[in-house]
Design a protein around this motif. Structure first.
Motif, PDB file in Angstrom:
ATOM      1  N   TYR A  85     -24.437 -68.923-131.032  1.00 55.00           N
ATOM      2  CA  TYR A  85     -24.831 -70.329-131.194  1.00 55.00           C
ATOM      3  C   TYR A  85     -23.618 -71.260-131.369  1.00 55.00           C
ATOM      4  N   PRO A  86     -22.650 -70.908-132.239  1.00 55.09           N
ATOM      5  CA  PRO A  86     -21.498 -71.814-132.426  1.00 55.09           C
ATOM      6  C   PRO A  86     -20.636 -71.963-131.180  1.00 55.09           C
ATOM      7  N   VAL A  87     -20.624 -70.959-130.312  1.00 51.11           N
ATOM      8  CA  VAL A  87     -19.851 -71.076-129.071  1.00 51.11           C
ATOM      9  C   VAL A  87     -20.504 -72.113-128.155  1.00 51.11           C
ATOM     10  N   LEU A  88     -21.831 -72.101-128.096  1.00 46.26           N
ATOM     11  CA  LEU A  88     -22.532 -73.117-127.311  1.00 46.26           C
ATOM     12  C   LEU A  88     -22.291 -74.498-127.910  1.00 46.26           C
ATOM     13  N   GLN A  89     -22.257 -74.594-129.233  1.00 45.68           N
ATOM     14  CA  GLN A  89     -21.924 -75.872-129.864  1.00 45.68           C
ATOM     15  C   GLN A  89     -20.539 -76.352-129.425  1.00 45.68           C
ATOM     16  N   ALA A  90     -19.585 -75.427-129.388  1.00 47.01           N
ATOM     17  CA  ALA A  90     -18.239 -75.787-128.956  1.00 47.01           C
ATOM     18  C   ALA A  90     -18.241 -76.256-127.505  1.00 47.01           C
ATOM     19  N   ALA A  91     -19.019 -75.568-126.666  1.00 48.52           N
ATOM     20  CA  ALA A  91     -19.117 -75.972-125.257  1.00 48.52           C
ATOM     21  C   ALA A  91     -19.722 -77.364-125.136  1.00 48.52           C
ATOM     22  N   ASP A  92     -20.748 -77.646-125.926  1.00 48.01           N
ATOM     23  CA  ASP A  92     -21.369 -78.972-125.916  1.00 48.01           C
ATOM     24  C   ASP A  92     -20.312 -80.061-126.139  1.00 48.01           C
ATOM     25  N   ILE A  93     -19.439 -79.801-127.096  1.00 50.15           N
ATOM     26  CA  ILE A  93     -18.440 -80.794-127.500  1.00 50.15           C
ATOM     27  C   ILE A  93     -17.318 -80.908-126.464  1.00 50.15           C
ATOM     28  N   LEU A  94     -16.773 -79.755-126.071  1.00 52.94           N
ATOM     29  CA  LEU A  94     -15.590 -79.756-125.209  1.00 52.94           C
ATOM     30  C   LEU A  94     -15.917 -80.172-123.777  1.00 52.94           C
ATOM     31  N   LEU A  95     -17.151 -79.917-123.338  1.00 52.82           N
ATOM     32  CA  LEU A  95     -17.538 -80.239-121.964  1.00 52.82           C
ATOM     33  C   LEU A  95     -17.318 -81.705-121.627  1.00 52.82           C
ATOM     34  N   TYR A  96     -17.400 -82.570-122.635  1.00 52.13           N
ATOM     35  CA  TYR A  96     -17.243 -84.015-122.409  1.00 52.13           C
ATOM     36  C   TYR A  96     -15.893 -84.524-122.912  1.00 52.13           C
ATOM     37  N   LYS A  97     -14.993 -83.595-123.225  1.00 49.34           N
ATOM     38  CA  LYS A  97     -13.686 -83.956-123.772  1.00 49.34           C
ATOM     39  C   LYS A  97     -13.860 -84.883-124.981  1.00 49.34           C
ATOM     40  N   SER A  98     -14.798 -84.518-125.827  1.00 51.53           N
ATOM     41  CA  SER A  98     -15.112 -85.339-127.000  1.00 51.53           C
ATOM     42  C   SER A  98     -13.937 -85.335-127.972  1.00 51.53           C
ATOM     43  N   THR A  99     -13.689 -86.481-128.575  1.00 60.54           N
ATOM     44  CA  THR A  99     -12.602 -86.609-129.541  1.00 60.54           C
ATOM     45  C   THR A  99     -13.092 -86.645-130.975  1.00 60.54           C
ATOM     46  N   HIS A 100     -14.370 -87.000-131.172  1.00 57.61           N
ATOM     47  CA  HIS A 100     -14.923 -87.114-132.518  1.00 57.61           C
ATOM     48  C   HIS A 100     -16.344 -86.537-132.549  1.00 57.61           C
ATOM     49  N   VAL A 101     -16.653 -85.864-133.661  1.00 60.31           N
ATOM     50  CA  VAL A 101     -17.981 -85.269-133.832  1.00 60.31           C
ATOM     51  C   VAL A 101     -18.464 -85.563-135.246  1.00 60.31           C
ATOM     52  N   PRO A 102     -19.582 -86.297-135.393  1.00 55.84           N
ATOM     53  CA  PRO A 102     -20.132 -86.502-136.736  1.00 55.84           C
ATOM     54  C   PRO A 102     -20.743 -85.205-137.264  1.00 55.84           C
ATOM     55  N   VAL A 103     -20.314 -84.775-138.442  1.00 58.18           N
ATOM     56  CA  VAL A 103     -20.795 -83.512-139.007  1.00 58.18           C
ATOM     57  C   VAL A 103     -21.053 -83.655-140.495  1.00 58.18           C
ATOM     58  N   GLY A 104     -21.935 -82.795-140.988  1.00 62.17           N
ATOM     59  CA  GLY A 104     -22.104 -82.633-142.418  1.00 62.17           C
ATOM     60  C   GLY A 104     -21.207 -81.502-142.897  1.00 62.17           C
ATOM     61  N   GLU A 105     -21.154 -81.310-144.196  1.00 66.35           N
ATOM     62  CA  GLU A 105     -20.277 -80.283-144.757  1.00 66.35           C
ATOM     63  C   GLU A 105     -20.616 -78.891-144.237  1.00 66.35           C
ATOM     64  N   ASP A 106     -21.902 -78.641-143.968  1.00 67.85           N
ATOM     65  CA  ASP A 106     -22.309 -77.299-143.553  1.00 67.85           C
ATOM     66  C   ASP A 106     -21.937 -76.993-142.102  1.00 67.85           C
ATOM     67  N   GLN A 107     -21.442 -77.987-141.355  1.00 67.37           N
ATOM     68  CA  GLN A 107     -21.084 -77.767-139.958  1.00 67.37           C
ATOM     69  C   GLN A 107     -19.572 -77.817-139.710  1.00 67.37           C
ATOM     70  N   VAL A 108     -18.799 -77.987-140.761  1.00 70.47           N
ATOM     71  CA  VAL A 108     -17.354 -78.121-140.596  1.00 70.47           C
ATOM     72  C   VAL A 108     -16.747 -76.874-139.961  1.00 70.47           C
ATOM     73  N   GLN A 109     -17.179 -75.690-140.403  1.00 73.68           N
ATOM     74  CA  GLN A 109     -16.606 -74.452-139.852  1.00 73.68           C
ATOM     75  C   GLN A 109     -16.936 -74.292-138.371  1.00 73.68           C
ATOM     76  N   HIS A 110     -18.105 -74.770-137.956  1.00 73.54           N
ATOM     77  CA  HIS A 110     -18.452 -74.700-136.543  1.00 73.54           C
ATOM     78  C   HIS A 110     -17.566 -75.639-135.719  1.00 73.54           C
ATOM     79  N   LEU A 111     -17.258 -76.798-136.257  1.00 73.36           N
ATOM     80  CA  LEU A 111     -16.350 -77.699-135.552  1.00 73.36           C
ATOM     81  C   LEU A 111     -14.948 -77.105-135.479  1.00 73.36           C
TER      82      LEU A 111
END
Length: 368
Positions: free
Chosen positions: A168-194
């Protein structure tokens, strides 16, 4: 010898289909007609996703969606995805999932997401997410994934989780990197995934040359909303106790009942002390967030009130904030075609950004 007419027609139809299909797998070197540039204007792009679990609850609204609305006015390029690929790590009824996707779209629009300012789209309709996830998964070690919170928490609940939950976290990373995203809003529980997404950007760049920026966290300032029946736990739609969670489409009567039954303690005075008075503090957090005032102002307004009377004040703030949202969701639900067309437009815009990036990835990896 001439082929039978039926065979000829089959080849013709296949050829026409290929002409009309998106050329997703062509490499950058072999493509003459370039799609729009993928670099975000101003060098900044925000990406975030939300699972289609139906109508959001107050925790979703205050912890993520409210922040999304602000971000679309602050950054030049913003993408919000209804991440249905992520949702099937748990068993889903197909018909219910289809409805949940449309309901989530209606909810996001009603809360203030503007499809002219932000690209709102359905993740599964952009197949580049899945392919990039596979490529990044081949750059990820099993021990790295094993220690991430999503797997540790949910695999214990299920005794043994699925491969999809594990990756699951690898797909999350793909979601982000696919668009060359520079910023991701996250809560504390998602910091390690980012952090995994940042690591994978570095690993890919070191191996194949610079392509992906390392996305940075935009930490939400909103405090976590707790369950109304168990203030030691987060508010959750999966909570078996119906009184624990307020959804943004709850009626005023339902909201009043749930807040009236919210767990507090034996002290009547209203104070904010999350450690020793989590139930009362949760109500103060809700009041402050829904009335758009500080926690200090919320406590000041509660001065002289016991917790029973204070619950009425909290109820009024929640109802006043959610009523226009609930009414707008009902209006949008009445025109499902409009919602589906809006998602289709967002998906097309997302694909126009994703396809060139994946082409570049495929070329660098050596697929073509």
């Amino acid at each position: 010898m001439a082929l039978p007419v039926r065979t000829n027609l089959r080849h013709v139809f296949r050829f026409i289909h290929q002409l009309n299909s998106p050329k997703r797998y062509m490499c950058a070197a072999s493509t003459e007609n370039k799609l729009p540039a993928t670099e975000p204007p101003g060098g900044e792009r925000v990406f975030s996703g939300i699972q289609p679990t139906g109508v959001p609850h107050l925790g979703n609204y205050l912890g993520a969606i409210e922040n999304w609305v602000s971000l679309q006015n602050q950054y030049p390029s913003v993408l919000y995805s209804i991440v249905d690929l992520h949702s099937i790590t748990q068993s889903q009824d197909p018909a219910q999932l289809r409805n949940n996707i449309v309901d989530m779209a209606a909810s996001l629009l009603a809360c203030g997401i503007d499809p002219e300012r932000a690209i709102l789209f359905q993740q599964s309709q952009v197949s580049e997410h899945a392919e990039l996830s596979w490529i990044l998964g081949c750059l990820t070690s099993m021990p790295r994934l094993r220690h991430l919170p999503q797997w540790k928490m949910k695999s214990k609940q299920k005794n043994e989780g699925s491969v999809g939950l594990y990756t699951y976290p690898v797909l999350q990373a793909a979601d982000i990197l696919l668009y060359k995203s520079t910023h991701v809003p996250v809560g504390e529980d998602q910091v390690q995934h980012l952090e995994l997404a940042q690591d994978l950007a570095r690993i890919f760049n070191n191996r194949y040359g610079d392509l992906f920026p390392e996305p940075r966290a935009l930490m939400s300032s909103t405090r976590k909303v707790k369950s109304l029946r168990d203030p030691s736990a987060k508010m959750s739609k999966s909570d078996p106790n119906a009184m624990a969670t307020v959804t943004i489409t709850d009626s005023p009567d339902d909201i009043a009942l749930k807040i009236r039954r919210a767990v507090t303690d034996f002290t009547s005075e209203v104070t904010f002390d999350p450690e020793t008075r989590p139930g009362v503090s949760n109500l103060v957090t809700l009041h402050a967030a829904m009335a758009t005032i500080s926690v200090e102002d919320a406590v000041s307004q509660a001065k002289g009130l016991d917790t029973g009377v204070y619950k009425k004040l909290v109820t009024e703030a929640v109802i006043q904030r959610l009523t226009p949202i609930r009414e707008e969701i009902e209006r949008l639900r009445a025109d499902r075609t409009h919602l589906e067309e809006m998602l289709a437009r967002g998906t097309q815009r997302a694909r126009e950004l994703a396809a060139p990036v994946l082409r570049e990835v495929r070329q660098r990896v050596g697929f073509c």
